[in-house]
Design an enzyme around this catalytic site. Sequence first.
Site, PDB file in Angstrom:
ATOM      1  N   GLU A  92       0.831  -1.194   0.000  1.00 25.89           N
ATOM      2  CA  GLU A  92       0.000   0.000   0.000  1.00 25.89           C
ATOM      3  C   GLU A  92       0.871   1.252   0.000  1.00 25.89           C
ATOM      4  OE1 GLU A  92      -3.971  -0.249   2.562  1.00 25.89           O
ATOM      5  OE2 GLU A  92      -2.403   0.937   3.466  1.00 25.89           O
ATOM      6  N   CYS A 105       3.673   8.481   1.180  1.00 24.66           N
ATOM      7  CA  CYS A 105       4.078   7.597   2.264  1.00 24.66           C
ATOM      8  C   CYS A 105       4.371   6.225   1.658  1.00 24.66           C
ATOM      9  CB  CYS A 105       2.945   7.519   3.286  1.00 24.66           C
ATOM     10  SG  CYS A 105       3.260   6.356   4.615  1.00 24.66           S
ATOM     11  N   CYS A 112       5.543  -6.804   8.625  1.00 24.41           N
ATOM     12  CA  CYS A 112       6.565  -6.257   9.529  1.00 24.41           C
ATOM     13  C   CYS A 112       6.762  -7.213  10.687  1.00 24.41           C
ATOM     14  CB  CYS A 112       6.134  -4.882  10.045  1.00 24.41           C
ATOM     15  SG  CYS A 112       7.358  -4.116  11.131  1.00 24.41           S
ATOM     16  N   CYS A 116       4.407  -4.478  16.806  1.00 19.78           N
ATOM     17  CA  CYS A 116       3.823  -3.567  17.802  1.00 19.78           C
ATOM     18  C   CYS A 116       2.345  -3.927  17.972  1.00 19.78           C
ATOM     19  CB  CYS A 116       3.981  -2.127  17.353  1.00 19.78           C
ATOM     20  SG  CYS A 116       5.703  -1.724  16.981  1.00 19.78           S
ATOM     21  N   CYS A 119      -0.527  -1.987  15.949  1.00 25.51           N
ATOM     22  CA  CYS A 119      -0.340  -1.706  14.519  1.00 25.51           C
ATOM     23  C   CYS A 119      -0.872  -2.834  13.642  1.00 25.51           C
ATOM     24  CB  CYS A 119       1.146  -1.485  14.242  1.00 25.51           C
ATOM     25  SG  CYS A 119       1.529  -1.328  12.493  1.00 25.51           S
ATOM     26  N   CYS A 341      -1.541   6.623   7.242  1.00 25.29           N
ATOM     27  CA  CYS A 341      -0.203   6.243   6.827  1.00 25.29           C
ATOM     28  C   CYS A 341       0.385   5.291   7.866  1.00 25.29           C
ATOM     29  CB  CYS A 341       0.598   7.530   6.782  1.00 25.29           C
ATOM     30  SG  CYS A 341       2.062   7.397   5.888  1.00 25.29           S
TER      31      CYS A 341
HETATM   32  N1  SAH Z   1       7.979   0.851  11.268  1.00 21.42           N
HETATM   33  C1  SAH Z   1       8.213   2.235  11.327  1.00 21.42           C
HETATM   34  C2  SAH Z   1       7.553   3.011  10.212  1.00 21.42           C
HETATM   35  C3  SAH Z   1       6.179   2.572   9.810  1.00 21.42           C
HETATM   36  S1  SAH Z   1       4.917   2.827  10.993  1.00 21.42           S
HETATM   37  C4  SAH Z   1       7.803   2.777  12.674  1.00 21.42           C
HETATM   38  O1  SAH Z   1       7.177   2.061  13.439  1.00 21.42           O
HETATM   39  O2  SAH Z   1       8.136   3.919  12.968  1.00 21.42           O
HETATM   40  C5  SAH Z   1       4.653   4.578  10.871  1.00 21.42           C
HETATM   41  C6  SAH Z   1       3.984   5.176  12.076  1.00 21.42           C
HETATM   42  O3  SAH Z   1       2.594   4.773  12.163  1.00 21.42           O
HETATM   43  C7  SAH Z   1       4.644   4.755  13.377  1.00 21.42           C
HETATM   44  O4  SAH Z   1       4.845   5.859  14.225  1.00 21.42           O
HETATM   45  C8  SAH Z   1       3.620   3.812  13.931  1.00 21.42           C
HETATM   46  O5  SAH Z   1       3.760   3.670  15.302  1.00 21.42           O
HETATM   47  C9  SAH Z   1       2.324   4.459  13.505  1.00 21.42           C
HETATM   48  N2  SAH Z   1       1.146   3.588  13.655  1.00 21.42           N
HETATM   49  C10 SAH Z   1       1.079   2.251  13.571  1.00 21.42           C
HETATM   50  N3  SAH Z   1      -0.172   1.801  13.812  1.00 21.42           N
HETATM   51  C11 SAH Z   1      -0.924   2.896  14.051  1.00 21.42           C
HETATM   52  C12 SAH Z   1      -2.303   3.103  14.379  1.00 21.42           C
HETATM   53  N4  SAH Z   1      -3.137   2.087  14.490  1.00 21.42           N
HETATM   54  N5  SAH Z   1      -2.730   4.368  14.567  1.00 21.42           N
HETATM   55  C13 SAH Z   1      -1.860   5.424  14.428  1.00 21.42           C
HETATM   56  N6  SAH Z   1      -0.566   5.285  14.116  1.00 21.42           N
HETATM   57  C14 SAH Z   1      -0.081   4.048  13.939  1.00 21.42           C
HETATM   58 FE1  SF4 Z   2       6.190  -2.450  12.264  1.00 18.96          FE
HETATM   59 FE2  SF4 Z   2       3.875  -1.260  12.713  1.00 18.96          FE
HETATM   60 FE3  SF4 Z   2       5.637  -1.437  14.668  1.00 18.96          FE
HETATM   61 FE4  SF4 Z   2       6.129   0.215  12.588  1.00 18.96          FE
HETATM   62  S1  SF4 Z   2       4.472   0.378  14.087  1.00 18.96           S
HETATM   63  S2  SF4 Z   2       7.545  -1.244  13.551  1.00 18.96           S
HETATM   64  S3  SF4 Z   2       5.195  -0.964  10.936  1.00 18.96           S
HETATM   65  S4  SF4 Z   2       4.608  -3.167  13.678  1.00 18.96           S
END
Ligand code: SAH
Ligand code: SF4
Length: 355
Positions: A92, A105, A112, A116, A119, A341
């Site tokens: 995406e 983006c 991944c 987290c 996410c 994003c």
């Molecule tokens: N993996 C990297 C970059 C991709 S995620 C990282 O974690 O920084 C990009 C951003 O989106 C990160 O700050 C992540 O924590 C945030 N993100 C992930 N899931 C989300 C959600 N459900 N709502 C808002 N932000 C989210």
């Molecule tokens: Fe991976 Fe999502 Fe954590 Fe970014 S926020 S490191 S994309 S699991």
Amino acid sequence: MEKQSIYGLTIEELTAWFLENGEKKFRAAQVWEWLYIKRVRDFSEMTNLSKNLIAKLTTQFMINPLKQMVVQEASDGTVKYLFELPDKNMIETVLMRQEYGLSVCVTTQVGCNIGCTFCASGLLKKNRDLTAGEIVAQIMMVQHYFDERQKGERVSHVVVMGIGEPFDNYDNVMNFLHIINEAKGLAIGARHITVSTSGLANKIKEFANNGLQVNLAISLHAPNNEIRTSIMRINRRFPIEKLMDAVDEYLEKTNRRITFEYIMLNQVNDRPQHAQQLADLLKDKKKLTYVNLIPYNPVSEHDQYTRSTKADVLKFYDVLKKNGVNCVIRKEHGTDIDAACGQLRSKQMKKHIFE
Ligand code: SAH
Ligand code: SF4
């Protein structure tokens, strides 16, 4: 074997390829111009190259490895693209219209592995890293989309905040950055590019030495190890002390600002005492850091989390401000098409794959 995308070559690599193939160096500059300035989509359109050379290029490379599957445009101008890779995996890409220009983006991995708990991307285990060409191609697909509208709009900003952990695909992401930054091509200014990491401290240190003036964002999301470990597994490997150690080294070496991203999760990390802890954590680096408070995008598979209330966000913001921490509350984009994003909706993805 699948041909390599020519988008994945830096200008130096492309020049080396021409020299190795008994061609003159200036051919690389010509091809680069066709790819990134005139933005043709087929080698046969490169009319100042010989037939022989076009044949050679075609045998060796493909141009664009992505196929556009779905495009959705939101009322605020945000566009979400679903692309298919040569191996049928889907990724995406999101385009956001900002006051300062068009910002893309990009995704760096299929899935991944950081996992987290809030996410959606983390729900899909990493299948593979994207190649540099596949990351550059996302920008090109979006640019082609705007070229077709003929309004002369240009992608001017890039955020590496899509699916995946960019520092877990470090070399390809660095090549990607060099390619889009190249003055003779897309020339996207380093200061207009932001890479977001979940906090791989060792790579943050490496990134400090890479010479590109690209912005760094760190997904902090918690002011202490207890909360951070409970929502971000990576905190076991790189706890806050190690992360801050890397941050200090980065700031000292580059003197460039770091953004800390902080998702506001109701009752989890959004209490006033958490804001105070965060301010304390940043107190000796207030000049070179700022905090981005991000509204949580509900993910149906993670229903233990909800969005912080507006009142709580404002209270949190006030505590940071009172402590002199630079802070903004991030605006949302494309909520009506679910285009946040960095947040692949796995549900939607499954739907597109199986429909
Ligand atoms: N993996 C990297 C970059 C991709 S995620 C990282 O974690 O920084 C990009 C951003 O989106 C990160 O700050 C992540 O924590 C945030 N993100 C992930 N899931 C989300 C959600 N459900 N709502 C808002 N932000 C989210
Ligand atoms: Fe991976 Fe999502 Fe954590 Fe970014 S926020 S490191 S994309 S699991």
